[in-house]
Scaffold this active site. Sequence first.
Site, PDB file in Angstrom:
ATOM      1  N   GLY A  21      -1.325  -0.643  -3.200  1.00 18.58           N
ATOM      2  CA  GLY A  21      -1.337   0.257  -2.056  1.00 18.58           C
ATOM      3  C   GLY A  21      -0.283   1.336  -2.228  1.00 18.58           C
ATOM      4  N   CYS A  22       0.223   1.823  -1.138  1.00 14.61           N
ATOM      5  CA  CYS A  22       1.232   2.876  -1.163  1.00 14.61           C
ATOM      6  C   CYS A  22       2.488   2.370  -1.875  1.00 14.61           C
ATOM      7  CB  CYS A  22       1.570   3.284   0.271  1.00 14.61           C
ATOM      8  SG  CYS A  22       2.872   4.520   0.374  1.00 14.61           S
ATOM      9  N   PHE A  23       2.989   3.158  -2.816  1.00 12.17           N
ATOM     10  CA  PHE A  23       4.158   2.701  -3.572  1.00 12.17           C
ATOM     11  C   PHE A  23       5.412   2.597  -2.728  1.00 12.17           C
ATOM     12  CE2 PHE A  23       3.957   7.126  -5.837  1.00 12.17           C
ATOM     13  CZ  PHE A  23       4.322   7.807  -4.689  1.00 12.17           C
TER      14      PHE A  23
END
Length: 185
Positions: A21-23
């Site tokens: 997902g979002c880092f």
Amino acid sequence: MSIETDTTDGSRLRELTLAGGCFWCLDAVYRRLRGVHEVVSGYTGGHDPQPDYESVCSGTTGHAEAVRVRFDEQVIPAEVILDVFFTSHDPTSLNRQGHDVGTQYRSALFYRDEAERAVLAAQIDRVRPHFDREIVTTLEPMGRWHDAEQVHQGFYDARPESGYCRVVIDPKITALRQHYAAWLR
């Protein structure tokens, strides 16, 4: 298996490259663990030779938002690093994490050689019984790594009051404290 480097204090560091997902989320979680020496947010797994945040978010580059985690296995085992990975995002959700949708948010483990691929595959098999749905985490060869822009490094620590951090990352930090307290700094 994975990159190993020596540090000035004589310890050997391993490196794993993970996408979930979002880092910003994985970056925030791993920065809180003892034995983690460095977390770098970036892009890998795609075809664009010069990705940036906007192009990766467009979903046209093939790259995933990922983190490189460098850690000392004498302090924290790779198995714990991977357990945190599997519990910090939904590895059963294809190309999305919450409201973040697209292949850039896929769940992926990037390997550098066949030995590392085998270890990562074994970890997926090990955690599989803990999920009600099929794990969709991919095993992908490590391609060229691109560091994300500076604003994305340590994003949560620099902006803990932002809406995304409060709504999405804070619960992940709370879960980390509950389940991995022995590994916290």
